[in-house]
Write a protein that holds these residues in place. Structure first.
Motif, mmCIF file in Angstrom:
data_model
loop_
_atom_site.group_PDB
_atom_site.id
_atom_site.type_symbol
_atom_site.label_atom_id
_atom_site.label_comp_id
_atom_site.label_asym_id
_atom_site.label_seq_id
_atom_site.Cartn_x
_atom_site.Cartn_y
_atom_site.Cartn_z
ATOM 1 N N PHE A 289 -50.711 5.985 -8.842
ATOM 2 C CA PHE A 289 -49.629 6.474 -9.832
ATOM 3 C C PHE A 289 -48.349 6.592 -9.014
ATOM 4 C CE2 PHE A 289 -53.914 8.604 -11.137
ATOM 5 C CZ PHE A 289 -52.766 8.498 -13.368
ATOM 6 N N THR A 290 -47.475 5.901 -9.985
ATOM 7 C CA THR A 290 -46.193 6.426 -9.747
ATOM 8 C C THR A 290 -45.405 7.716 -10.317
ATOM 9 O OG1 THR A 290 -45.993 4.038 -8.556
ATOM 10 C CG2 THR A 290 -43.705 5.061 -8.943
ATOM 11 N N LEU A 291 -45.033 8.115 -9.980
ATOM 12 C CA LEU A 291 -44.562 9.647 -10.584
ATOM 13 C C LEU A 291 -42.600 9.331 -10.456
ATOM 14 C CD1 LEU A 291 -46.707 12.154 -10.061
ATOM 15 C CD2 LEU A 291 -46.742 10.753 -12.135
ATOM 16 N N GLN A 292 -41.948 9.484 -11.731
ATOM 17 C CA GLN A 292 -40.068 9.595 -11.715
ATOM 18 C C GLN A 292 -39.750 10.722 -11.909
ATOM 19 O OE1 GLN A 292 -39.577 5.111 -12.696
ATOM 20 N NE2 GLN A 292 -39.506 5.071 -10.288
ATOM 21 N N THR A 349 -40.954 9.539 -15.908
ATOM 22 C CA THR A 349 -42.377 8.290 -16.096
ATOM 23 C C THR A 349 -42.854 8.537 -15.726
ATOM 24 O OG1 THR A 349 -40.888 7.194 -14.563
ATOM 25 C CG2 THR A 349 -39.967 7.029 -16.810
ATOM 26 N N VAL A 350 -44.024 7.957 -15.637
ATOM 27 C CA VAL A 350 -45.704 7.813 -15.644
ATOM 28 C C VAL A 350 -45.874 6.146 -15.364
ATOM 29 C CG1 VAL A 350 -47.739 8.569 -14.944
ATOM 30 C CG2 VAL A 350 -46.513 9.697 -15.395
ATOM 31 N N GLN A 351 -46.572 5.701 -14.563
ATOM 32 C CA GLN A 351 -46.631 5.381 -14.052
ATOM 33 C C GLN A 351 -48.117 4.149 -13.773
ATOM 34 O OE1 GLN A 351 -44.066 1.767 -12.439
ATOM 35 N NE2 GLN A 351 -42.336 2.950 -12.500
ATOM 36 N N TYR A 352 -49.505 3.631 -14.485
ATOM 37 C CA TYR A 352 -50.185 3.491 -13.415
ATOM 38 C C TYR A 352 -50.365 2.635 -13.553
ATOM 39 C CZ TYR A 352 -55.747 3.828 -13.311
ATOM 40 O OH TYR A 352 -56.476 3.804 -13.251
ATOM 41 N N GLY A 363 -42.813 6.586 -20.366
ATOM 42 C CA GLY A 363 -41.800 7.941 -20.397
ATOM 43 C C GLY A 363 -40.718 8.530 -21.255
ATOM 44 N N TYR A 364 -40.647 9.410 -21.344
ATOM 45 C CA TYR A 364 -39.464 10.513 -21.766
ATOM 46 C C TYR A 364 -38.720 10.648 -21.564
ATOM 47 C CZ TYR A 364 -38.928 13.722 -25.593
ATOM 48 O OH TYR A 364 -38.548 14.322 -26.996
ATOM 49 N N MET A 365 -37.059 10.718 -21.813
ATOM 50 C CA MET A 365 -36.447 10.896 -21.938
ATOM 51 C C MET A 365 -35.300 11.591 -22.853
ATOM 52 S SD MET A 365 -31.976 8.710 -21.307
ATOM 53 C CE MET A 365 -32.472 8.711 -23.754
#
Length: 426
Positions: A289-292, A349-352, A363-365
């Motif tokens: 996971f990458t969390l931003q 954002t979440v990247q899997y 992603g939610y802006m």
């Protein structure tokens, strides 16, 4: 005139190097006839639901839809004394869609298919210095080959990069023209860098940049762009990566840039460009996971406009895959140009990373501005799936969905967008 001098000096140096290097006809012949053919076939589907109107009946956005196929085929010679040459033709052909809905999709040139000689350059590359002369792609923060449709933005000019100093990369380029979705005119046209912004005169762009990685895990860069009589832009950012543990890494980023038009341009176009961006982002890499979490602020002077959709200029941390920079009022004039002077955006954002070939992004802006009539609150959801090796090692798929949830009947009404791209490389 200044741009022409750069062209002549660079070409002369390139020619002097070629002539001073011993030439062997057989080797030169072999480098040409044994070159490599490459290409890509891609099909792109784009759909956007109908746009809205203001209280006085001004239409902000129109429905857009279309399906197109195209791509490129190119030929690159083998290196000969560090010199290669390349030619590549690009094409896009509509498969479905017509009228204004197709034109708004940006898949073709208005409603028409088109074909261009997109790349045509000589390149010298000795692993330390790289010089490229001709039509080419660009990858810099504020001048970039945006590749969101069938044919990407392409540029004509001279680019030079050098790694003469350890941990430093220096850049210098001059661009006279560009084609593509972000040239401000017909996509198939090669438009001067001043005309891209609507000027009646022709000027090229000169830029210098430096990237630095002298300190461990720390990368910085600084760029300055200048179009005589038109605009100047400065960009800087910093990125620091901290490996906390075997399974956790934290990355901290910040950027700032400012664009300001010049008096000759303002007199010529009766418009002013004067705005800046500042943003920060933190990323946590945890296993797959990458969390931003990212924040961007745009500030501009009243009565002026922003231009960060031109030149492929998409450097925000919070933009959407389909929305681009539109959330920040890319073209304010002539609609309420005096009202909006700031906008803030926060995006999570979440990247899997399922494996090296499959990546899922969500992603939610949340964005707000100080102009409740033109752009008030707007929330944007992005969901994207990127896959390579789809049944074949050279086939890839990108599926992107975007939803706008806007407060009020302004520029950003409730809307849905979909873009699907299938690529086959050969």
């Amino acid at each position: 005139m200044f741009g022409m001098k750069i062209w002549l000096i660079t070409f002369s140096l390139f020619l002097m190097h070629s002539l001073s290097t011993p030439l062997h006809a057989d080797s030169l012949f072999e480098s040409v006839v044994s070159g490599d053919v490459d290409g890509e076939v891609r099909s792109v589907l784009y759909m956007r639901s109908a746009g809205g109107r203001s209280d006085d009946g001004i239409s902000y956005l129109a429905k857009a839809s279309g399906l197109a196929v195209g791509g490129h085929i190119g030929y690159t010679t083998k290196p000969f004394h560090h010199i290669t040459a390349r030619l590549a033709g690009y094409t896009t052909q509509a498969l479905s869609g017509d009228g204004n809905t197709l034109a708004k999709s940006n898949l073709v040139n208005g409603e028409e298919d088109y074909t261009i000689l997109g790349e045509a350059y000589f390149q010298y590359d000795d692993s330390i210095n790289k010089l490229k002369i001709g039509r080419q792609g660009m990858q810099t923060p504020l001048v970039y080959s945006d590749d969101a449709r069938v044919i990407k933005d392409l540029f004509s000019g001279v680019t030079l990069s050098s790694k003469l100093l350890d941990n430093h990369t220096f850049h210098l380029f001059y661009l006279d023209r560009m084609s593509g979705m972000d040239n401000g005119h017909e996509k198939k046209q090669w438009v001067s860098m001043s005309e891209v912004l609507g000027a009646s005169y022709e000027r090229g762009m000169t830029a210098v940049g430096v990237q630095n990685s002298s300190f461990e895990n720390l990368n910085t860069q600084l760029w300055y762009y200048d179009v005589p009589d038109t605009i100047k832009m400065i960009f800087t950012d910093v990125k620091y990566k901290n490996k906390v543990s075997e399974n956790l890494s934290l990355t901290y980023e910040a950027h700032y840039w400012k664009s300001r038009s010049k008096s000759a341009y303002e007199n010529d176009t009766s418009s002013i460009i004067d705005y800046y961006f500042a943003g920060a982002r933190i990323s946590a890499e945890i296993d797959k996971f990458t969390l931003q979490l990212a924040y961007d602020h745009m500030g501009k002077e009243a009565g002026t406009k922003t231009i960060h959709e031109y030149y492929g200029n998409f450097a925000e941390y919070t933009y959407g895959f389909l929305l681009g920079s539109g959330a920040y009022g890319a073209e304010l004039a002539p609609i309420n140009p005096n009202n909006m002077t700031s906008m803030d955006a926060l995006k999570a954002t979440v990247q899997y990373h399922y494996n090296k070939d499959t990546h899922l992004y969500s992603g939610y802006m949340m964005a707000t501005s100080d102009d409740k009539n033109y752009q008030s609150d707007v929330n944007i959801l992005d969901i994207a799936l990127f896959m390579s090796n789809v049944g074949h090692k050279d086939v890839s798929l990108a599926l992107i969905y975007e939803n706008w949830d806007s407060d009020g009947n302004n520029f950003f009404i409730d809307n849905n967008l979909l873009r699907t791209t299938v690529k086959f490389k050969f």
